[in-house]
Design an enzyme around this catalytic site. Structure first.
Site, short mmCIF file in Angstrom:
data_model
loop_
_atom_site.label_atom_id
_atom_site.label_comp_id
_atom_site.label_asym_id
_atom_site.label_seq_id
_atom_site.Cartn_x
_atom_site.Cartn_y
_atom_site.Cartn_z
NE ARG A 18 43.53 -1.46 -38.24
CZ ARG A 18 43.88 -2.58 -37.28
NH1 ARG A 18 45.30 -2.38 -36.94
NH2 ARG A 18 43.29 -3.51 -37.25
CE LYS A 77 42.41 -7.85 -36.80
NZ LYS A 77 43.62 -7.90 -35.82
CG HIS A 95 45.18 -13.09 -35.43
ND1 HIS A 95 45.91 -12.78 -34.78
CD2 HIS A 95 44.56 -12.29 -35.98
CE1 HIS A 95 45.93 -11.44 -34.88
NE2 HIS A 95 44.98 -11.17 -35.62
CG PHE A 134 48.48 -1.99 -36.96
CD1 PHE A 134 48.20 -1.04 -37.39
CD2 PHE A 134 48.59 -3.10 -37.47
CE1 PHE A 134 47.93 -0.76 -38.95
CE2 PHE A 134 48.18 -3.07 -38.74
CZ PHE A 134 47.77 -1.90 -39.65
N GLY A 188 59.02 -1.29 -25.46
CA GLY A 188 58.41 -1.94 -26.70
C GLY A 188 57.77 -0.78 -27.59
CB VAL A 259 48.09 -2.37 -24.71
CG1 VAL A 259 48.27 -2.50 -26.06
CG2 VAL A 259 47.50 -0.82 -24.12
CG ASP A 262 48.44 -12.42 -24.13
OD1 ASP A 262 48.30 -12.21 -25.24
OD2 ASP A 262 49.76 -12.05 -23.66
CB ILE A 297 39.60 -2.14 -26.67
CG1 ILE A 297 38.57 -1.46 -25.89
CG2 ILE A 297 39.19 -1.95 -27.93
CD1 ILE A 297 38.18 -0.17 -26.06
CG ASP A 298 40.19 -7.63 -29.61
OD1 ASP A 298 39.88 -6.68 -30.07
OD2 ASP A 298 39.93 -8.78 -29.46
CG LEU A 300 43.49 -0.48 -28.16
CD1 LEU A 300 44.21 -0.60 -27.12
CD2 LEU A 300 42.34 0.59 -27.53
N1 LIG Z 1 45.05 -4.28 -28.00
C1 LIG Z 1 45.46 -3.94 -29.31
O1 LIG Z 1 44.65 -3.23 -30.05
C2 LIG Z 1 46.84 -4.45 -29.57
C3 LIG Z 1 47.35 -4.00 -31.05
C4 LIG Z 1 48.60 -4.24 -31.41
C5 LIG Z 1 49.31 -5.11 -30.45
N2 LIG Z 1 48.64 -5.55 -29.09
C6 LIG Z 1 49.49 -6.20 -28.15
O2 LIG Z 1 50.40 -5.23 -27.54
C7 LIG Z 1 51.41 -6.20 -26.82
C8 LIG Z 1 52.76 -5.37 -27.22
O3 LIG Z 1 53.17 -5.53 -28.56
P1 LIG Z 1 54.29 -4.60 -28.99
O4 LIG Z 1 54.43 -4.51 -30.46
O5 LIG Z 1 54.59 -3.29 -28.34
O6 LIG Z 1 55.39 -5.60 -28.45
P2 LIG Z 1 56.95 -5.41 -28.42
O7 LIG Z 1 57.82 -6.69 -28.64
O8 LIG Z 1 57.40 -4.08 -29.25
O9 LIG Z 1 57.07 -4.97 -26.73
C9 LIG Z 1 56.80 -5.54 -25.84
C10 LIG Z 1 57.56 -4.90 -24.54
O10 LIG Z 1 57.23 -5.98 -23.47
C11 LIG Z 1 58.53 -6.20 -22.66
N3 LIG Z 1 58.22 -7.22 -21.98
C12 LIG Z 1 57.94 -8.67 -22.10
N4 LIG Z 1 57.84 -9.46 -21.06
C13 LIG Z 1 57.83 -8.41 -20.04
C14 LIG Z 1 57.78 -8.65 -18.40
N5 LIG Z 1 57.55 -9.92 -18.08
N6 LIG Z 1 57.85 -7.62 -17.88
C15 LIG Z 1 58.06 -6.28 -18.30
N7 LIG Z 1 58.12 -6.03 -19.72
C16 LIG Z 1 57.93 -7.11 -20.42
C17 LIG Z 1 59.48 -6.38 -23.69
O11 LIG Z 1 60.92 -6.09 -23.01
C18 LIG Z 1 59.19 -5.32 -24.77
O12 LIG Z 1 60.05 -4.10 -24.38
C19 LIG Z 1 51.50 -7.51 -27.62
O13 LIG Z 1 50.83 -8.65 -26.88
C20 LIG Z 1 50.73 -7.33 -28.99
O14 LIG Z 1 50.02 -8.67 -29.15
C21 LIG Z 1 47.60 -5.40 -28.91
#
Ligand SMILES: NC(=O)c1ccc[n+]([C@@H]2O[C@H](COP(=O)([O-])OP(=O)(O)OC[C@H]3O[C@@H](n4cnc5c(N)ncnc54)[C@H](O)[C@@H]3O)[C@@H](O)[C@H]2O)c1
Length: 353
Positions: A18, A77, A95, A134, A188, A259, A262, A297-298, A300
């Site tokens: 990317r 990154k 990070h 992302f 989200g 996704v 944590d 997978i962190d 994606l």
């Molecule tokens: N795996 C990967 O490659 C990757 C890539 C990007 C982001 N992420 C992670 O994905 C997660 C979501 O990111 P995002 O950009 O969609 O965030 P976002 O803030 O757009 O959406 C998060 C959603 O979670 C909801 N939420 C929070 N706590 C909750 C709970 N206890 N119960 C139900 N819903 C709850 C919020 O209301 C919100 O709608 C983050 O932790 C981010 O770090 C992972």
């Protein structure tokens, strides 16, 4: 006022295809008077010729270390381990503000050189909302991989692909059984992406967000075949799944995609596994009888480098065009100084005003 010089660097991670600035947006920057240098980068999804045609200067990979002092180095990154002293302003995902391993080392390098980290995770509007992220593609890919695994069609190792190809693979084939799906964090960015992938796979998922998990109905959760967790947890909440839930004889759940990833954090809502999966081993079996597979997978979005770069770059472009005076960048810089203070890192002379 000095002219803005952005320096798009090569990414050191070999699977990182990317980029935060795509060629059409490079042209917009150049047309607005920004000096743009782009490093050669063999794995970047867009060839260097497209940047050159957009009016960017071309430089060898890693040459940002000797870029002019006022250049703002842009990446996604981690930086390479050298040099010890970072003298430039760097825009990327560091990070480093949540006491992650290596955080003090990275911030110490900036402090030693008088440079600064402008962390993309903290590029937010006045209400604290992220301006470039992302998430959508993370959720889309998380749900897509979960569907493929559920249907027994997930091939390893994973390789970057294009959305049309993935949509094609998601389309139900003759003999595919119907399944029920649940997305938590459905409102989200990632949640929306997950819903789009499930729609491409021919299923309408149950959507839960904060309101639906306040009084969590675990039996209802376990009654779904596939679940995608896409929450962004900011305060600890009771876990969505515990070990005893996986052993519940009434469990229908067969495929779980986290996704959020944590793992190891006090905010983790899925403390039923202790390490992420990756492109080589995308799914791991957590229970045998009945089976339960985990995908966690962190990185994606790197699997759809073109689409995810294009969306990210579109969100970042207006901020870059407003680099000199934009309040989000001032907030980013404040957050950097605050992180240094929190870690007790003494900053020398900050070189950029
Ligand atoms: N795996 C990967 O490659 C990757 C890539 C990007 C982001 N992420 C992670 O994905 C997660 C979501 O990111 P995002 O950009 O969609 O965030 P976002 O803030 O757009 O959406 C998060 C959603 O979670 C909801 N939420 C929070 N706590 C909750 C709970 N206890 N119960 C139900 N819903 C709850 C919020 O209301 C919100 O709608 C983050 O932790 C981010 O770090 C992972």
């Amino acid at each position: 006022m000095t002219e803005l010089h952005l320096w798009l660097r090569h990414e050191v991670r070999s699977t990182e295809r990317r980029t935060p600035i795509v060629p059409p947006d490079a042209r917009r920057l150049v047309d607005s008077g920004v000096t743009l240098t782009v490093e050669e980068s063999p794995q970047r999804i867009f060839p260097i010729e497209e940047y050159e045609a957009a009016g960017a200067r071309v430089a060898p990979a890693g040459s940002w270390v000797s870029a002019p002092d006022d250049a703002v180095v842009v990446g996604l990154k981690e930086l390479p381990d050298a040099p010890d002293r970072l003298t430039h302003r760097h825009v990327f995902f560091g990070h480093a503000y949540k006491r992650q391993p290596g955080a003090a080392g990275l911030l110490g390098r900036f402090a030693a050189g008088g440079g600064a980290l402008l962390d993309l995770e903290y590029l937010v509007d006045e209400d604290g909302r992220r301006l470039a992220a992302f998430g959508f593609w993370a959720g889309y890919l998380g749900a897509a991989l979960a569907v493929l695994r559920h249907r027994g069609r997930l091939k390893a190792p994973l390789v970057p692909t294009a959305k049309e190809e993935l949509d094609e693979r998601l389309r139900p084939a003759a003999g595919d059984e119907e399944f029920t799906a649940l997305v938590i964090g459905a409102l989200g960015r990632s949640g929306r992406g997950a819903r789009v992938a499930f729609a491409a796979a021919g299923t309408e998922p149950t959507c839960w967000d904060l309101a639906e998990t306040r009084d969590l109905d675990r039996p209802a959760l376990l009654a779904h075949d596939v679940m995608v967790n896409a929450v962004l947890a900011t305060t600890p909440v009771p876990p969505f799944l515990r070990d005893e839930d996986l052993d519940d004889p009434a469990r229908r759940l067969r495929t779980l995609c986290d996704v959020t990833c944590d793992v190891g954090s006090p905010l983790n809502v899925l403390p039923v596994y202790d390490r992420t999966t990756d492109w080589t081993e995308p799914a791991r079996r957590l229970r045998e009888d009945p089976p339960l597979d985990l995908i966690a997978i962190d990185n994606l979005p790197s699997l759809l480098p073109k689409e995810s770069s294009t969306d990210f770059s579109a969100a970042l472009l207006p901020q870059l065009l407003d680099f000199a005076t934009g309040a989000p960048w001032a907030r980013c810089l404040d957050r950097f100084h605050q992180a240094c203070r929190e870690l007790g890192i003494a900053e020398g002379e900050f070189r950029h005003v």
